[in-house]
Design a protein around this motif. Structure first.
Motif, mmCIF file in Angstrom:
data_model
loop_
_atom_site.group_PDB
_atom_site.id
_atom_site.type_symbol
_atom_site.label_atom_id
_atom_site.label_comp_id
_atom_site.label_asym_id
_atom_site.label_seq_id
_atom_site.Cartn_x
_atom_site.Cartn_y
_atom_site.Cartn_z
ATOM 1 N N ASP A 155 -33.698 3.461 -20.619
ATOM 2 C CA ASP A 155 -34.705 2.481 -20.089
ATOM 3 C C ASP A 155 -34.950 3.048 -18.631
ATOM 4 N N LEU A 156 -35.090 4.194 -18.475
ATOM 5 C CA LEU A 156 -35.338 4.823 -17.122
ATOM 6 C C LEU A 156 -36.791 4.533 -16.798
ATOM 7 N N ARG A 157 -37.610 5.031 -17.565
ATOM 8 C CA ARG A 157 -39.190 5.023 -17.650
ATOM 9 C C ARG A 157 -39.451 3.966 -18.256
ATOM 10 N N TRP A 158 -39.319 2.640 -18.158
ATOM 11 C CA TRP A 158 -39.804 1.523 -19.028
ATOM 12 C C TRP A 158 -41.342 1.581 -18.897
ATOM 13 N N TRP A 159 -41.816 1.668 -17.765
ATOM 14 C CA TRP A 159 -43.409 1.525 -17.669
ATOM 15 C C TRP A 159 -44.195 2.429 -18.588
ATOM 16 N N ARG A 160 -43.459 3.530 -18.983
ATOM 17 C CA ARG A 160 -44.296 4.408 -20.161
ATOM 18 C C ARG A 160 -44.503 3.758 -21.509
ATOM 19 N N GLU A 161 -43.625 2.873 -21.873
ATOM 20 C CA GLU A 161 -43.189 2.230 -22.976
ATOM 21 C C GLU A 161 -44.491 1.319 -23.356
#
Length: 161
Positions: A155-161
């Motif tokens: 869940d490191l780059r949650w904004w890409r999901e």
């Protein structure tokens, strides 16, 4: 006899005054040396601060170049551009050796112990990417240091999901 005592007293007084003047002059010299050393120390601290600022700026530029190259590799259809981006990434990796950078440990600690999603919501996308890159770099470093650890970054780059 009183005259001799008076003359001796005056001579002793003159010697004491000369000694006091010499002592005052030596004290003034020592104070001047102290101020000179303090000024040199301040200049050394200023040079160190400038060097650190330059290192931080250089690192930020390097991180942006790395990000742009990775974006090109991930999304470009131009073969020549992708090859050039890969070559640039290879040079950067050869220079940095994928070692963690100053500040990576702090970002990793924030990710590990803080509210990562809340914190990164307050950032712009480039700031988020920078912080996530730092966490990923430090995780790779930790895994290389202790292979049994194998810390998984989720869940490191949650904004890409």
């Amino acid at each position: 006899m009183a005259r001799d005592e008076l003359a001796q007293t005056k001579a002793l007084l003159r010697l004491a005054q000369q000694h006091a003047h010499r002592t005052d002059a030596e004290r003034a010299e020592m104070e001047a040396r102290l101020h000179t050393q303090q000024a040199e120390t301040a200049r050394a601290h200023a040079r160190t601060a400038r060097t650190h600022a330059e290192a931080v700026s250089t690192q930020a530029a390097l991180t942006e170049v790395r990000r742009f190259c990775q974006t090109t590799v991930d999304g470009s259809v131009r073969v020549q551009a992708v090859e050039q981006a890969r070559d640039t990434l290879a040079v950067i990796d050869a220079i940095t050796g994928n070692d963690p950078l100053p500040g990576d440990a702090a970002w990793h600690s924030v990710w590990l112990h803080g509210n990562w999603r809340y914190l990164t919501k307050q950032m712009s996308t480039p700031e988020r990417e920078h912080a996530a890159d730092a966490v990923a770099r430090y995780s790779v470093h930790l895994n290389a240091e202790d292979p049994d650890l194998e810390a998984e970054v989720t869940d490191l780059r949650w904004w890409r999901e």
